[in-house]
Design a protein around this motif. Structure first.
Motif, PDB file in Angstrom:
ATOM      1  N   THR A 133      -6.167  -5.197   2.929  1.00  0.00           N
ATOM      2  CA  THR A 133      -5.948  -5.564   1.434  1.00  0.00           C
ATOM      3  C   THR A 133      -5.308  -4.370   1.250  1.00  0.00           C
ATOM      4  O   THR A 133      -3.686  -4.651   1.781  1.00  0.00           O
TER       5      THR A 133
ATOM      6  N   ALA B 158      -2.628  -9.183   0.062  1.00  0.00           N
ATOM      7  CA  ALA B 158      -1.064  -8.991   0.506  1.00  0.00           C
ATOM      8  C   ALA B 158       0.293  -9.284   0.924  1.00  0.00           C
ATOM      9  O   ALA B 158       1.398  -8.957  -0.284  1.00  0.00           O
TER      10      ALA B 158
ATOM     11  N   THR C  52      -1.115  -4.955   3.141  1.00  0.00           N
ATOM     12  CA  THR C  52       0.413  -4.441   1.725  1.00  0.00           C
ATOM     13  C   THR C  52       0.743  -3.200   2.633  1.00  0.00           C
ATOM     14  O   THR C  52       2.109  -3.945   2.185  1.00  0.00           O
TER      15      THR C  52
END
Length: 603
Positions: free
Chosen positions: A246, A91, A250
């Motif tokens: 992730t 991320a 993110t």
């Protein structure tokens, strides 16, 4: 071991944390009294440096959820949520290379300004409204969680604790703006780490060392890192945590206003990037503490689980119970841990309030009303106060959302996933149109919401969630005068080894497996559907003829990797050119002229 209650020293430690947090707000309100403008209030004048911003980034979403619910997850499902360390890294890399350059070079205050610049005003308003709903729901949860912990530990009225948390947080956020939020986050992060370490050290001493804790966790199946099952219905595996995490993180670091507002307040893009990676070290440290604290929980209660024996009503109460159990004889240390839980709450909610004020002023007020800088500054303070009150009110919903950790991730997945897809369309797809963007985000939100609601109605079966066994074989309540601070009656022991009851509707529909997908995949589902539908509709509505300004899309010159590769290429080219110019000399040849005196040569 009898569980005790708060001592005077505990209240002093807890009150000290609240007083320092409020004092920071008063300080920055006084220092910035002559610079009352929305830019200074909401972005700190864009003069902050990497270190305080990085610590603030870490504290913002390492909330009471981390302090209380992460260890409980490890206790119940094992330590494989430690794979979040990989998703944190991914991320940060994606945020640093894709999203940060765009937001920083545009010098925007609200991330949703980008959506109007790239698409249209309707897209901007939709994104703003989704963010407001997501953030108020999340803030309500993180106010409620530590208040519940304090209520269970001290007997203080639950709603008195909720209101006191919200009032202190709203106070310093409204007075001091982003600078107060950042510097209180720095202080509160230190309190969080100190609280974790106090209970970890006490548990290690009690259990006779770190090796014993790892051994107990290994025998109890809690060290389950080697689970690489690709089945998306499994609750926690390497793939669900790494991939789903992730996407989730993110969406938080790449586009969430609370985080973006911090790194664009840095004085240079180099400081902004540096803040992200220093923050990564902080995330890893907090995650390590949380996972090991969960192992400590299991090691201490491996023979007598307080939850299944009836001492506790929810798993989220495990950490406060352990604190009062092992630290109750050390006045001040239980107060330090509860202060840590509240610090996590304050840091998160203050960040959320500041971000909500920013998007409200920039997206809902400024475009439609002509006001002076001074008026906008006062409106920013007023909206901060309003959102503080709303977040306190939303805390009431938190008690209805079930397991706290899963509830939080679900909220960010359902709303954050489609928003991540929307921004990705704009930044990485130059032919994405406004019609495609709106169609994609609406359908992505609808599908992820549908799956999340279905998962609440038809929860995944135990063979997919795989809760680990707990036992009450070692419980002997006749030796204890005080059973618990959560009930007033003698607990009734259940079976010696048990798993959590899972209510499954016997009339499960054909789509039950679809509803049973891991809650960590809610975010990828929303993101992928938003991008896919957005691209298809964009192509059908003339997107290939679209000409987008270079400042609104990612170019290779925006990334640090481009300059890294260029530097390596230049060095290789320089070395090659030098080799061609000078040839390959004989290593035995020396081009230094010898000028030896005649007398030195023997005859």
């Amino acid at each position: 071991m009898a569980v005790t209650s708060f001592a005077l020293a505990d209240y002093v430690v807890f009150a000290f944390m609240l007083v320092v947090s409020a004092a920071v707000g008063i300080y920055y309100a006084w220092v910035d009294r002559s610079r009352r403008n929305p830019g200074n209030f909401l972005t700190g004048g864009r003069k902050l440096t990497a270190l305080p911003v990085s610590l603030s980034l870490t504290a913002s979403f390492m909330s009471a959820i981390t302090v209380l619910s992460f260890p409980a997850e490890v206790y119940r499902y094992g330590a494989n949520i430690g794979f979040y360390s990989l998703s944190y890294l991914m991320a940060m890399l994606i945020t640093s290379e894709v999203f940060l350059p765009i937001f920083y070079k545009l010098e925007i205050t609200s991330t949703f300004e980008y959506l109007e610049l790239r698409f249209n005003r309707a897209t901007r308003l939709l994104g703003t409204l989704l963010f407001i709903v997501q953030t108020i729901l999340y803030s309500g949860i993180v106010i409620y969680v530590p208040a519940l912990a304090l209520n269970q530990v001290t007997g203080m009225n639950l709603w008195g604790a909720v209101i006191s948390t919200g009032v202190v947080c709203t106070f310093y956020c409204t007075l001091g703006g982003l600078k107060a939020v950042v510097w209180t986050d720095v202080f509160q992060l230190g309190v969080m780490i100190a609280g974790f370490l106090s209970v970890i050290i006490a548990s290690v001493i009690l259990q006779g060392g770190v090796i014993n804790i790892f051994s107990d966790s290994q025998h109890g199946g809690r060290i389950n890192f080697w689970d690489f099952d690709t089945n998306p219905l499994r609750r926690h595996t390497f793939w669900t945590v790494a991939i789903g995490g992730t996407f989730l993180w993110t969406s938080i670091y790449g586009i969430n206003q609370s985080q973006v507002q911090r790194y664009i307040s840095c004085k240079s893009i180099a400081h902004a990037r540096l803040s992200l990676f220093i923050n990564l070290l902080g995330l890893w440290l907090i995650l390590l503490c949380a996972v090991f604290a969960g192992m400590c929980l299991y090691s201490v209660y491996k023979s007598c689980d307080p939850w299944t024996s009836g001492l506790l009503s929810a798993l989220d109460q495990m950490m406060p119970y352990l604190v009062m159990d092992v630290l109750g004889d050390y006045p001040g240390l239980p107060g330090l841990f509860v202060a840590a839980a509240f610090s996590g709450s304050l840091s998160t909610v203050s960040s959320s309030i500041n971000a909500l004020a920013a998007v409200t002023v920039e997206d809902l007020i400024k475009p439609y009303a002509s006001m002076s800088e001074r008026q906008l500054a006062w409106i920013s303070k007023g909206t901060s106060l309003l959102y503080g009150v709303l977040c306190i009110g939303m805390a009431g919903l938190a008690s209805l959302l079930g397991p706290i950790f899963q509830a939080v991730i679900s909220i960010f997945g359902v709303i954050g996933g489609p928003l991540l897809g929307l921004f990705t369309l704009g930044i990485l797809c130059p032919f994405a149109t406004s019609k495609g963007a709106l169609s994609g985000v609406v359908l992505g939100l609808a599908v992820s919401l549908w799956v999340a609601i279905g998962a609440q109605i038809y929860p995944p079966p135990p063979e997919m969630s795989r809760p680990l066994s707990l036992t009450t074989e070692g419980c002997n309540f006749t030796m204890t005068d005080s059973f618990s601070w959560t009930s007033t009656h003698v607990p009734t022991l259940q079976s010696s080894t048990t798993t959590a009851p899972v209510l499954i509707n016997s009339n499960r529909p054909a789509l039950a497996d679809w509803y049973s997908v891991s809650y960590l995949y809610f975010s990828p589902i929303g993101t992928i559907i938003t991008i896919s539908v957005g691209l298809i509709v964009s192509v059908l509505t003339g997107g290939r003829k679209l000409n987008v300004e270079s400042r609104l899309r990612l170019t290779k010159e925006d990334t640090s990797l481009y300059y890294l590769f260029k530097l390596i290429k230049d060095r290789v080219s320089t070395a090659s050119d030098r080799k061609k110019t000078f040839g390959n000399p004989n290593p035995a040849f020396c081009d230094v002229e010898l000028d030896l005196p005649q007398s030195s040569i023997s005859t």
